[in-house]
Write a protein that holds these residues in place. Structure first.
Motif, PDB file in Angstrom:
ATOM      1  N   LEU A   1      65.674  59.953-151.851  1.00 53.92           N
ATOM      2  CA  LEU A   1      65.135  58.639-152.201  1.00 53.92           C
ATOM      3  C   LEU A   1      63.619  58.584-151.996  1.00 53.92           C
ATOM      4  O   LEU A   1      62.875  58.077-152.839  1.00 53.92           O
ATOM      5  CB  LEU A   1      65.832  57.575-151.358  1.00 53.92           C
ATOM      6  CG  LEU A   1      65.408  56.142-151.658  1.00 53.92           C
ATOM      7  CD1 LEU A   1      65.976  55.681-152.987  1.00 53.92           C
ATOM      8  CD2 LEU A   1      65.844  55.213-150.531  1.00 53.92           C
TER       9      LEU A   1
ATOM     10  N   ALA B   1      61.803  49.104-146.552  1.00 58.42           N
ATOM     11  CA  ALA B   1      62.915  48.169-146.761  1.00 58.42           C
ATOM     12  C   ALA B   1      64.219  48.924-147.028  1.00 58.42           C
ATOM     13  O   ALA B   1      65.276  48.577-146.498  1.00 58.42           O
ATOM     14  CB  ALA B   1      62.596  47.228-147.925  1.00 58.42           C
ATOM     15  N   ALA B   2      64.128  49.977-147.840  1.00 60.82           N
ATOM     16  CA  ALA B   2      65.334  50.732-148.202  1.00 60.82           C
ATOM     17  C   ALA B   2      65.964  51.394-146.979  1.00 60.82           C
ATOM     18  O   ALA B   2      67.172  51.650-146.953  1.00 60.82           O
ATOM     19  CB  ALA B   2      65.009  51.782-149.265  1.00 60.82           C
TER      20      ALA B   2
ATOM     21  N   GLY C   1      56.182  49.733-148.731  1.00 57.41           N
ATOM     22  CA  GLY C   1      57.006  48.526-148.596  1.00 57.41           C
ATOM     23  C   GLY C   1      58.435  48.740-149.094  1.00 57.41           C
ATOM     24  O   GLY C   1      59.384  48.196-148.542  1.00 57.41           O
ATOM     25  N   THR C   2      58.569  49.544-150.144  1.00 59.52           N
ATOM     26  CA  THR C   2      59.885  49.784-150.727  1.00 59.52           C
ATOM     27  C   THR C   2      60.715  50.723-149.845  1.00 59.52           C
ATOM     28  O   THR C   2      61.887  50.457-149.560  1.00 59.52           O
ATOM     29  CB  THR C   2      59.735  50.389-152.144  1.00 59.52           C
ATOM     30  OG1 THR C   2      59.010  49.468-152.952  1.00 59.52           O
ATOM     31  CG2 THR C   2      61.089  50.657-152.771  1.00 59.52           C
TER      32      THR C   2
ATOM     33  N   THR D   1      66.181  50.026-144.073  1.00 60.25           N
ATOM     34  CA  THR D   1      66.655  48.985-143.163  1.00 60.25           C
ATOM     35  C   THR D   1      68.093  48.625-143.522  1.00 60.25           C
ATOM     36  O   THR D   1      68.385  48.352-144.682  1.00 60.25           O
ATOM     37  CB  THR D   1      65.761  47.732-143.288  1.00 60.25           C
ATOM     38  OG1 THR D   1      64.398  48.115-143.061  1.00 60.25           O
ATOM     39  CG2 THR D   1      66.173  46.671-142.278  1.00 60.25           C
ATOM     40  N   ALA D   2      68.992  48.658-142.533  1.00 59.42           N
ATOM     41  CA  ALA D   2      70.402  48.362-142.808  1.00 59.42           C
ATOM     42  C   ALA D   2      70.588  46.875-143.073  1.00 59.42           C
ATOM     43  O   ALA D   2      69.823  46.047-142.580  1.00 59.42           O
ATOM     44  CB  ALA D   2      71.255  48.780-141.619  1.00 59.42           C
ATOM     45  N   PRO D   3      71.609  46.504-143.888  1.00 63.04           N
ATOM     46  CA  PRO D   3      71.889  45.085-144.114  1.00 63.04           C
ATOM     47  C   PRO D   3      72.213  44.401-142.795  1.00 63.04           C
ATOM     48  O   PRO D   3      72.850  44.988-141.926  1.00 63.04           O
ATOM     49  CB  PRO D   3      73.107  45.095-145.042  1.00 63.04           C
ATOM     50  CG  PRO D   3      73.673  46.467-144.953  1.00 63.04           C
ATOM     51  CD  PRO D   3      72.543  47.371-144.579  1.00 63.04           C
TER      52      PRO D   3
ATOM     53  N   ARG E   1      68.147  53.061-140.740  1.00 62.86           N
ATOM     54  CA  ARG E   1      69.601  52.957-140.891  1.00 62.86           C
ATOM     55  C   ARG E   1      70.210  54.366-140.895  1.00 62.86           C
ATOM     56  O   ARG E   1      69.604  55.317-141.393  1.00 62.86           O
ATOM     57  CB  ARG E   1      69.954  52.221-142.186  1.00 62.86           C
ATOM     58  CG  ARG E   1      69.595  52.992-143.434  1.00 62.86           C
ATOM     59  CD  ARG E   1      69.592  52.146-144.697  1.00 62.86           C
ATOM     60  NE  ARG E   1      70.906  51.609-145.013  1.00 62.86           N
ATOM     61  CZ  ARG E   1      71.143  50.812-146.062  1.00 62.86           C
ATOM     62  NH1 ARG E   1      70.150  50.465-146.879  1.00 62.86           N
ATOM     63  NH2 ARG E   1      72.344  50.355-146.293  1.00 62.86           N
TER      64      ARG E   1
END
Lengths: 193, 193
Positions: free
Chosen positions: B151, B183-184, B179-180, B186-188, B140
């Motif tokens: 982050l 996911a973080a 995995g965290t 990846t855009a909504p 993202r």
């Protein structure tokens, strides 16, 4: 002690605790002399009410924890878990900003177990919401709940540090925290709106 | 100094630095006496090679940073950015585990600016990969790059703390970090495999 003297004492205690909250949130190593100055009282008056710097810090931290707990307790955690999580994150971010370095001062002045106990009490607010969201498929459940709770806390602290270092603006931090946590709680292969 | 004496000195220095690395990674407050004991040398010998505890810590940390930098530099960062990120995260997690509390010892013993400079050097390894992944849509780009770098670091530290407190197993931590972070990033609204 006369009623007037008692009222004066109460007023002084309040001024000292307010000043200590402000000063410690900016600089966890601030001196007692500086706190007394900001409170507008003498050091002797301050030490008349608080026997040591550690005693003052402990009372200030306990008050901040009580206040945080009230704020978080007032949040509606019902309805869609994702939306409820946003409300909880926004309030938590405001508190993180407001109390800033107070958490560092607390870790230095309070016994580790005591600090952990009160701090973990705040984390308990997250648990039922996270459990409900994992059950109904709103949040991924392929990772331990404990890890997800640690992550929430860690993203809030990361944002606080990033604002402090000037990497991100305070005004955008709340949105970044929410956007990051919501994404981190989404399993690979699934989509969220 | 004879060749033999020089070889002895080199061997002692190496033993001391290895012992200090092991001891500091477990406990950032470990004493010089304890380090000397683990190294199998006397305190006088130790102080003959390192003028102070701070000097020893600085040299140990600098060696750990050089080693980390070599390890990270050897990783193939080409090809699919998501897969390259997994490789980088896995190696970074191994280093975080290996050096553990050394980072805390470093922050206590080294001037803040010096520590930041070497530590930020390591973070530079991430930047080109993150930039490439943001350009080609793998990651993202609706959040600042600076925040994403913060982050990454913060998730690694969170995992280290969680393993230390026994909340998650060391063997599962690498997978949770990957995995965290994946996911973080990846855009909504978007999906990833």
């Amino acid at each position: 002690m006369t009623t007037l003297k008692r009222a004066d004492a109460r007023k002084n205690i309040e001024s000292i605790m307010d000043a200590a909250t402000t000063c410690l949130a900016r600089d966890p190593d601030v001196s007692v002399a500086e706190i007394a100055k900001v409170a507008g009282v003498g050091r002797v008056t301050l030490y008349g009410h608080f026997e040591s710097r550690a005693a003052l810090v402990t009372q200030v931290v306990e008050r901040a924890i009580r206040h945080s707990d009230e704020q978080l307790g007032a949040i509606d955690l019902d309805g869609d878990p994702r939306t409820a999580l946003s409300r909880l994150l926004e309030a938590s971010w405001q508190l993180t900003q407001q109390y800033g370095a107070l958490i560092v001062a607390a870790e230095q002045s309070m016994p580790h177990e005591q600090f952990q106990a009160v701090h973990l009490g705040l984390l308990d607010r997250w648990k039922p919401l996270m459990e409900r969201g994992r059950r109904d498929g709103s949040f991924r459940d392929d990772q331990p709940l404990e890890w997800q709770l640690t992550l929430l806390q860690s993203v809030l602290h990361a944002a606080s540090g990033a604002v402090y270092r000037g990497e991100i603006k305070a005004s955008e931090a709340g949105g970044l925290v929410d956007g990051t946590v919501q994404a981190a709680l989404t399993a690979p292969g699934s989509t969220r709106g």
